[in-house]
Design an enzyme around this catalytic site. Sequence first.
Site, PDB file in Angstrom:
ATOM      1  N   GLU A 313       0.783  -1.229   0.000  1.00 34.09           N
ATOM      2  CA  GLU A 313       0.000   0.000   0.000  1.00 34.09           C
ATOM      3  C   GLU A 313       0.823   1.292   0.000  1.00 34.09           C
ATOM      4  O   GLU A 313       0.494   2.243   0.685  1.00 34.09           O
ATOM      5  CB  GLU A 313      -0.966   0.002   1.193  1.00 34.09           C
ATOM      6  CG  GLU A 313      -2.005  -1.092   1.105  1.00 34.09           C
ATOM      7  CD  GLU A 313      -2.961  -1.117   2.277  1.00 34.09           C
ATOM      8  OE1 GLU A 313      -4.149  -1.341   2.027  1.00 34.09           O
ATOM      9  OE2 GLU A 313      -2.525  -0.924   3.428  1.00 34.09           O
TER      10      GLU A 313
HETATM   11  C1  ACM Z   1      -2.293  -5.377   3.970  1.00 34.52           C
HETATM   12  O1  ACM Z   1      -3.370  -5.850   4.388  1.00 34.52           O
HETATM   13  N1  ACM Z   1      -2.206  -4.097   3.702  1.00 34.52           N
HETATM   14  C2  ACM Z   1      -1.123  -6.203   3.790  1.00 34.52           C
END
Ligand code: ACM
Length: 673
Positions: A313
């Site tokens: 992310e």
């Molecule tokens: C995640 O759930 N951002 C690895």
Amino acid sequence: MKTIPTLLISILISTSAFSQINTLMPVPASVTPQTGKFNLNSTFSVSVSGNPDPRLTKAIHRFLKRLSKKTTLTFDPDTVIKSNENTTFTLSVDRPGLVRLGEDESYALSISPSAISLSAPTDLGALHGLETLYQLIERDGSGFFFRSVQIKDQPRFPWRGLMLDVCRHFFKVETVKRQLDAMALVKLNVLHLHLSEDQGFSIESKTFPKLHELGSNGNYFTQDQIRDIIAYAADRGIRVMPEFDIPGHTTSWMTGYPELASAPGFIKPEKRFGIFGSTMNPAKPETYTFLDQFFAEMCALFPDEYMHIGGDENNGEQWDANQEIQKFKSENNLKTNHDLQAYFNLKILDILTKNGKKMMGWDEIYQPTLPKNIVIHSWRGRDYMDDAAKAGFQSVLSNGFYIDLFHSAAEHYQNDPIPTGTKLTDDEKSRILGGEATQWAELVDEETLDMRIWPRTAAIAERLWSSGSVINVDDMYRRLPEISLRLEEIGLNLVTNRDVMMRRLAGSDTISDLRNFLNAVEPQEGYKRHSIKPGYTTFSPFSRGVDIALSDAPDVISASLLVNSMIKSGNRNPDKKLFELAEIWISSKKKLTRMAENNIAIKELLPVSNQVSELGRLFKSLLEKYKSGKTLTKQELQKIEAEVKLRTKPVAELEPAMGSVILTLAKKMTPGR
Ligand code: ACM
């Protein structure tokens, strides 16, 4: 060999009276029940032969203590563990087990009327055998006993984990140790600790003390505590793998060390949840100097072979906005932010390799040019895992095992890392190491952690340990409450804390009405709860109805098992428990309305209680029709489907759970659909 045991178990379930053998979780690879039983009394004695690690002696003491507590028998402390083999329970272990990926964890357990024997190549297998034996104790009016049985067992996958986020909410050492006890009970073998996040830096760094001093609100593990957790885990055959999530999710790093950041400005740990932009600056050599020293310290602290670097992310916003980083990208011919992150990852890989570690990361780190000994952790979709396996990488599955999404145990149970019909070759399959349940900690705190992780993670543990042919969902649900009780016996708070929370919410010790309601509803699934105002923070109370409700509403699971078995057997006379449940659900609105007259904290539950009452009415009328042999027309079925849809919409972040049971019955009652 893989299919016979499952058949055997189902035959046992259908033909024999209650036996603990039928409640084992995870189901062993091979179970052969025999006649007779071993009676347990205070002369029970244990001996060990071979060459086990000393952890086995500690495990035997724990086992005996538990057994003694469970049976109220007092074993003679001077004679219970003996050095000779003239004992009722003999353990034999060839060699000390290494707490690392791929170690032999198999065992063979034999119970006959005169003796119990447990043999294993390593003490890690023996630990699993002891947990199986503990699950097998039974009682009747005259004593305690183990039924005669031969069990041969080994795991299907070598990587069976639980990821715990200790940053969105921090958990005490004792709380982490409780999870380790629970993991050992269901034969999980990796605790993945997510130690750094936007909301907190949860471990002491002696090299860079401002990381935990300024990045944690005082909530962090000291290095001594970490060593304690690692030793506790190793005593239970469990690896502890740390995760330091970089380059994104790094707000808490920047509070003390803003020079790591890709954007200027004062940064403090986040108190809200979501994806924030804070990202390390990959264009500055100083970033790597810092990480070189940091990982040298952490690689020395954690003995596990693997270091997880997160990598998820990174939205790239700060990189796009930084001129220096843009210049660096073009100078190094890095076209995309993914290329830049790959550059960063290779630098980190060098650091980890130098420190004797293998690298693991969330599936964003995947790119074909990485060396093949890194492990891809699939969370966005199982395709990432399959692609990695095809490209020659090992991988671990968490997609489908996100227990923080409030999905049912059934969904997780059916999420096989290597499903039947997979197109992967044997070679590719061999690179799929297993899976991890994933407990992100936005919506849990100390009080609710145990009941959020358990018992659903026991179902995941079975998926990862047992044969791929062990797939009967109803049978899993039949055994799950047993596991909850055993978990509670060994110190987990998954049952007790619900009662504490209900008493607090009710403002009273009379909670049966509230319990009846909360046992029929489930927390809204997915991450939608995050968008409901005023929004969750690290200071949220986690004491409302939604925090007490479970992802598998217990009374609805009971109803579902009864309805399924009624349909299967062709019985037209519904169990009276089903009518009782329908009445309980019908009375929900009245009962909660009465409670809310003197209790504002209950008020938000009234609209959901109304839905539960209406669905209870619908369920009761269907049961009556079914009993009297009536059928439904397709139009009637459609009407029922529409009503269920309307009445199971979430309110106060809660969903009535009985919709699927109603639909199962209604469909059964509709000929020719
Ligand atoms: C995640 O759930 N951002 C690895």
